[in-house]
Design an enzyme around this catalytic site. Structure first.
Site, PDB file in Angstrom:
ATOM      1  CB  SER A 124       6.419  -0.593  -6.585  1.00 18.12           C
ATOM      2  OG  SER A 124       5.287  -1.378  -6.320  1.00 18.12           O
TER       3      SER A 124
ATOM      4  CE  LYS B 262       4.343  -0.381  -3.177  1.00 15.03           C
ATOM      5  NZ  LYS B 262       3.613   0.895  -3.053  1.00 15.03           N
TER       6      LYS B 262
ATOM      7  CE  LYS C 118       2.165  -2.876  -5.430  1.00 13.84           C
ATOM      8  NZ  LYS C 118       1.207  -1.954  -4.775  1.00 13.84           N
TER       9      LYS C 118
ATOM     10  CG  ASP D  13       1.282  -1.866  -1.351  1.00 14.84           C
ATOM     11  OD1 ASP D  13       0.246  -2.043  -0.679  1.00 14.84           O
ATOM     12  OD2 ASP D  13       1.354  -1.011  -2.265  1.00 14.84           O
TER      13      ASP D  13
ATOM     14  CD  GLU E 161       2.042   1.221   0.038  1.00 13.98           C
ATOM     15  OE1 GLU E 161       3.265   0.977  -0.102  1.00 13.98           O
ATOM     16  OE2 GLU E 161       1.373   1.802  -0.833  1.00 13.98           O
TER      17      GLU E 161
ATOM     18  CG  ASP F 192      -1.589   3.606  -1.399  1.00 10.33           C
ATOM     19  OD1 ASP F 192      -2.219   4.609  -1.767  1.00 10.33           O
ATOM     20  OD2 ASP F 192      -1.079   2.813  -2.230  1.00 10.33           O
TER      21      ASP F 192
ATOM     22  CE  LYS G  42       0.037   5.054  -4.590  1.00 10.55           C
ATOM     23  NZ  LYS G  42      -0.740   3.826  -4.833  1.00 10.55           N
TER      24      LYS G  42
ATOM     25  N   GLY H 246       3.325   5.887  -6.246  1.00 10.86           N
ATOM     26  CA  GLY H 246       3.222   5.985  -7.702  1.00 10.86           C
ATOM     27  C   GLY H 246       2.027   5.197  -8.209  1.00 10.86           C
TER      28      GLY H 246
HETATM   29  O1  OSB Z   1      -0.472   0.416  -4.180  1.00 10.52           O
HETATM   30  O2  OSB Z   1       1.171   1.665  -4.556  1.00 10.52           O
HETATM   31  C1  OSB Z   1       0.267   0.964  -4.985  1.00 10.52           C
HETATM   32  C2  OSB Z   1       0.444   0.732  -8.802  1.00 10.52           C
HETATM   33  C3  OSB Z   1      -0.895   0.716  -9.115  1.00 10.52           C
HETATM   34  C4  OSB Z   1      -1.830   0.735  -8.113  1.00 10.52           C
HETATM   35  C5  OSB Z   1      -1.412   0.777  -6.766  1.00 10.52           C
HETATM   36  C6  OSB Z   1      -0.081   0.823  -6.444  1.00 10.52           C
HETATM   37  C7  OSB Z   1       0.879   0.763  -7.475  1.00 10.52           C
HETATM   38  C8  OSB Z   1       2.311   0.726  -7.258  1.00 10.52           C
HETATM   39  C9  OSB Z   1       3.167   1.249  -8.381  1.00 10.52           C
HETATM   40  O3  OSB Z   1       2.833   0.239  -6.286  1.00 10.52           O
HETATM   41  C10 OSB Z   1       4.301   2.090  -7.973  1.00 10.52           C
HETATM   42  C11 OSB Z   1       4.952   2.757  -9.176  1.00 10.52           C
HETATM   43  O4  OSB Z   1       4.314   3.611  -9.824  1.00 10.52           O
HETATM   44  O5  OSB Z   1       6.087   2.396  -9.467  1.00 10.52           O
HETATM   45 MG    MG Z   2       0.063   0.934  -2.244  1.00  9.44          MG
END
Ligand code: OSB
Ligand code: MG
Length: 375
Positions: free
Chosen positions: A138, A164, A166, A192, A217, A242, A266, A294
């Site tokens: 991510s 992924k 952001k 995401d 996402e 999510d 999660k 995660g």
């Molecule tokens: O939206 O998936 C998410 C981290 C903190 C809060 C929200 C998210 C995330 C990540 C991290 O995308 C993924 C990882 O732990 O590598």
């Molecule tokens: Mg997410």
């Protein structure tokens, strides 16, 4: 039989190797709540709370979770006899709303404790069938499309099976297009948004449609299902939810409404493993693929995620990067490693969690501690 004698809460402070920016904020450090469970025979196991420092993902934080565990979770668990870990979540549900991450931290630790005392790996206790899992990365929001392209390229070269990206308004189509053009039509990319859009400004989400993403996402509000269903009708790209999936019922609602076609599970967000397995099974029955998300976990939470991701309907690579992606030094031995093809081994020949918690390291990082015992 499961009888928990004490819960030791610890806050550890860990520095991320690099800041992680999502649409709702940036993190350079993590304050992580670890829970050490001890049973009446002196066996111990660990849980980790997924909550962060601020309520910008869901409503919980490390501090609300600490309070909830001390005041409401611990009294329902300590000194009680449970026939198995699947009875913990039901006991935490009665007249006790929300606080899923607080509940999960203890519930997941109880599964690890039960797995070890039954002489089996956590993955097997949960119903896992895989001995290795495919993982993705991510990538936080970068300062330019070019910087993002370099990160994404390096990730694919390292072996990650999903990248992924952001996004947020102003850092979306241009960024994702740059990666698609640089890395080719076959690169396994997704985006995401962490709730950064509304239906009114969905044009850039529609514009992402032509970029061949595996999924988008959680584009809309953190607790929304109806508007996501509206948006899904306008998008060819599958929506993955999510934040919105906080329970089995919300997953069923998503399916009924057509709010998304993929679920990011999660375990912390849904109250632990019992709920995760139920959502996994429901999605499997409806042909909805799931993957494990995660929350920038330490090696402890990662162990729980790896075990969960070994279940059969976790068919897409999870956000379960190896320890080296996040930390100079993790809190478990061995650290989590990924091979060149993007596989992480599930520790199927180890009991319980499958990794040892490095107590000296945890001690070094501990900034707060509280021991809860049977009153
Ligand atoms: O939206 O998936 C998410 C981290 C903190 C809060 C929200 C998210 C995330 C990540 C991290 O995308 C993924 C990882 O732990 O590598
Ligand atoms: Mg997410």
């Amino acid at each position: 039989m499961l009888r928990i004698e004490s819960l030791t809460l610890r806050e550890i402070a860990m520095n991320l190797k690099e800041p992680f920016q999502i649409s709702s904020g940036t993190q350079s450090q993590r304050r992580i709540l670890l829970v050490e469970l001890e049973d009446t025979d002196g066996a111990v196991a660990w849980g980790e709370c997924a909550a962060g420092e601020f309520p910008n993902y869901g409503p919980e934080t490390i501090d609300t979770a600490w309070f909830a565990i001390r005041e409401w979770v611990a009294p329902r668990v300590l000194g009680q006899t449970f026939a198995g870990p699947e009875l913990i979540y039901p006991a935490l549900e009665v007249n006790f709303r929300g606080h899923q991450m607080a509940k999960a931290a203890v519930e997941m630790g109880a599964w690890a404790l039960a797995a070890a005392s039954d002489g089996m790996p956590l993955s097997k206790k949960l119903g896992g069938t895989r001995d290795r899992i495919r993982v993705g990365i991510s990538l936080g929001i970068q300062k330019s499309p070019k910087a993002l392209v370099e990160k994404a390229r390096a990730a694919l070269e390292r072996g990650y099976r999903k990248v992924k990206i952001k996004i947020k308004p102003g850092a979306d189509v241009k960024y994702v297009r740059a990666v698609r053009e640089a890395l080719g039509s076959e690169a396994p990319l997704m985006a995401d948004a962490n709730n950064a859009y509304t239906l009114e400004d969905a044009d850039s989400l529609v514009a992402l449609d032509e970029l061949g993403l595996m999924m988008i996402e959680q584009p809309l509000a953190w607790d929304d299902l109806l508007r996501h269903a509206e948006l899904q009708k306008r998008l060819a790209t599958p929506i993955c939810l999510d934040e919105s999936i906080t329970s089995l019922d919300r997953a069923a609602d998503m399916i009924a409404l057509g709010s998304g076609r993929i679920v990011n599970i999660k375990p912390g967000r849904v109250g632990g493993f019992l709920q995760s397995i139920a959502i996994h099974d429901l999605c499997a029955a409806h042909g909805i693929p799931v993957w494990c998300g995660g929350m920038l976990e330490s090696g402890v939470g990662r162990a729980h995620n790896v075990a969960l991701a070994s279940l059969p309907n976790f068919t897409l690579p999870g956000d379960i990067s190896p320890s080296e992606r996040y930390w100079d030094e993790d809190v478990v031995i061995p650290e989590w490693t990924m091979d060149k093809e993007g596989w992480i081994d599930v520790p199927v020949d180890q009991l319980g969690l499958g990794v040892q918690v490095d107590r000296d390291r945890v001690e070094e990082l501990t900034v707060r501690r509280e021991i809860l015992r049977i009153q």
